[in-house]
Design an enzyme around this catalytic site. Structure first.
Site, PDB file in Angstrom:
ATOM      1  CB  SER A  66      64.875 -56.928  54.267  1.00 34.84           C
ATOM      2  OG  SER A  66      65.078 -55.868  55.195  1.00 34.84           O
ATOM      3  CB  CYS A 104      68.619 -63.092  60.898  1.00 31.19           C
ATOM      4  SG  CYS A 104      67.518 -61.813  61.567  1.00 31.19           S
ATOM      5  CG  ASN A 106      67.157 -57.785  64.839  1.00 31.13           C
ATOM      6  OD1 ASN A 106      67.047 -57.270  65.941  1.00 31.13           O
ATOM      7  ND2 ASN A 106      67.613 -57.117  63.786  1.00 31.13           N
ATOM      8  CE  LYS A 278      72.242 -57.818  55.812  1.00 27.33           C
ATOM      9  NZ  LYS A 278      71.088 -58.152  54.964  1.00 27.33           N
ATOM     10  CG  HIS A 314      66.984 -52.728  58.975  1.00 30.79           C
ATOM     11  ND1 HIS A 314      66.557 -52.492  60.260  1.00 30.79           N
ATOM     12  CD2 HIS A 314      66.774 -54.054  58.742  1.00 30.79           C
ATOM     13  CE1 HIS A 314      66.113 -53.627  60.794  1.00 30.79           C
ATOM     14  NE2 HIS A 314      66.230 -54.585  59.890  1.00 30.79           N
ATOM     15  CG  MET A 318      69.928 -55.636  59.160  1.00 30.14           C
ATOM     16  SD  MET A 318      70.292 -53.943  58.631  1.00 30.14           S
ATOM     17  CE  MET A 318      71.835 -54.204  57.774  1.00 30.14           C
ATOM     18  N   GLY A 319      70.673 -57.104  63.538  1.00 27.68           N
ATOM     19  CA  GLY A 319      71.479 -57.510  64.684  1.00 27.68           C
ATOM     20  C   GLY A 319      72.907 -57.847  64.305  1.00 27.68           C
TER      21      GLY A 319
END
Length: 394
Positions: A66, A104, A106, A278, A314, A318-319
């Protein structure tokens, strides 16, 4: 028999935070792909190498996770006080699907550097040496991100000594401000707490009734207590990803939570919305060894967080989920805040599978409703390859 030549499309392959993606400027795309729709999705799927029943994305730019199955489209912004518009597409690996429902965090770190390098930011706003402020409109969720990009000799500085757990090598630091991060438009369900509660009971058939914090901030996220799931919060990827029953349970939780948050109408619709929400589970701090072998001491962190993305745990964080963590931690009474010891705070350092991350958030209560003015965190970004990506014609 004659065969058509491959399309040759200007593109840049960048790492942003703990993710990688293929970046395009909007006007570099074939004309049919410049507007949302099947032609754009088909192109990006082919660029990344999906759908791939082998799950490897060998015939594309994707990395079969992902974190590496991502695409970005950037253009000059038509909005006042913004430099660029940023659109993120999460490409499914084994199905023909591009999810546009969220951001996203990141790759957000790479948008500013990419925009400057592509000449999309007014040169008058780029110092010869110093920090350039790039004002980004995140088009998926309708929010503003401000990126502070280091500049040396008039160009984006990519090398440096900033270390980010989950990334092997140091690079230059890019600070990000996520303004008013509570999701509202395509990526969210309205209020920061869609049910109006800091903690809800969520009944999931086959799993049970679980305490959850449902929050729209950075990205819609469902937080649970690790202990209620039989975990400690120190788990690494294999502990979850090698357990099909656990992954199935998390997907059920995600689907039922998405309905409760108002993101989808039916549980079955979750399959068409893989990127959001999420799911993450939290626990009070305790020592563990990160995936790199680095020891994380209890005194180094305020709490433990593990999060799933696209059906898998993950490898780091995730950012956008980090924004949700920072926001929830700043609001007394959420599961995240309680795992961190409760009380008011403006920053939190949490442990994830690859190490630790600090994120700040400024929360306040207005007319009985919680508001977060901004969340702040640092990432890094650099160009891995630039030139053209080639794909067979449709």
């Amino acid at each position: 028999m004659t065969f058509a030549a491959q399309l040759k499309i200007p593109a840049t392959y960048l790492r942003g935070g703990t993710s990688k993606g293929v970046f395009f400027t909007l006007d570099a795309l074939p004309e049919a792909a410049r507007t949302p729709g099947p032609a754009r999705d088909a192109l990006l799927l082919r660029v990344i190498g999906s759908p791939d029943p082998y799950g490897k994305q060998i015939d594309g730019m994707g990395g079969a996770t992902s974190s590496t199955s991502k695409t970005v489209i950037v253009s000059r912004s038509q909005r006042p006080d913004h430099d660029v518009d940023y659109l993120f597409g999460q490409v499914a690996i084994d199905s023909a699907f591009v999810d546009w429902s969220g951001n996203c965090g990141n790759l957000s770190a790479a948008v500013g550097p990419f925009a400057i390098a592509q000449g999309l930011v007014d040169p008058a706003r780029i110092p010869h040496d110093g920090v350039a402020t790039v004002r980004i409109w995140q088009a998926n969720i309708g929010k503003t991100i401000v990126a502070h990009v280091p500049i040396t000799a008039g160009a984006v500085q990519e090398t440096g000594g900033f270390e980010l757990d989950g990334v092997t090598f140091p690079a230059a630091e890019v600070q990000l401000e996520f303004l008013d991060p509570a999701a509202e438009e395509e990526g969210g369900g309205g209020a920061m707490f869609p049910t109006g509660n800091l903690i809800d009971d969520l009944t999931v058939p086959g799993v049970g009734t679980l305490e959850v914090t449902l929050i729209n901030a950075g990205i819609p996220t469902i937080f649970l207590n690790a202990e209620a799931l039989g975990y400690t919060g120190t788990e690494l990827q294999n502990a979850i990803n090698d357990d099909p029953k656990a992954l199935a349970a998390f997907e059920l939780i995600r689907a039922h939570g998405a309905v409760r948050m108002g993101l989808i109408a039916r549980v079955e619709d979750a399959a068409k919305r893989q990127h959001t929400p999420k799911v993450a589970f939290v626990a009070p701090p305790r020592p563990y060894t990160a995936s790199s072998g680095k020891p994380v001491e209890q005194a180094d962190i305020d709490l433990l967080v593990r999060a799933l993305s696209m059906g898998k745990l993950h490898h780091a964080m995730m950012g956008t989920a980090a924004v949700a963590i920072g926001t929830a931690a700043a609001i007394p009474g959420t599961l995240v805040n309680l795992a961190a010891g409760g009380g008011e705070r403006e920053s939190v350092r949490f442990g994830h599978p690859s190490g630790t991350l600090r994120v700040g958030a400024q929360a306040r209560k207005v007319d009985g409703q919680w508001q977060v003015t901004k969340a702040i965190m640092s990432r890094s970004a650099r160009v891995l390859m630039e030139g053209w990506v080639r794909v067979p014609p449709p």
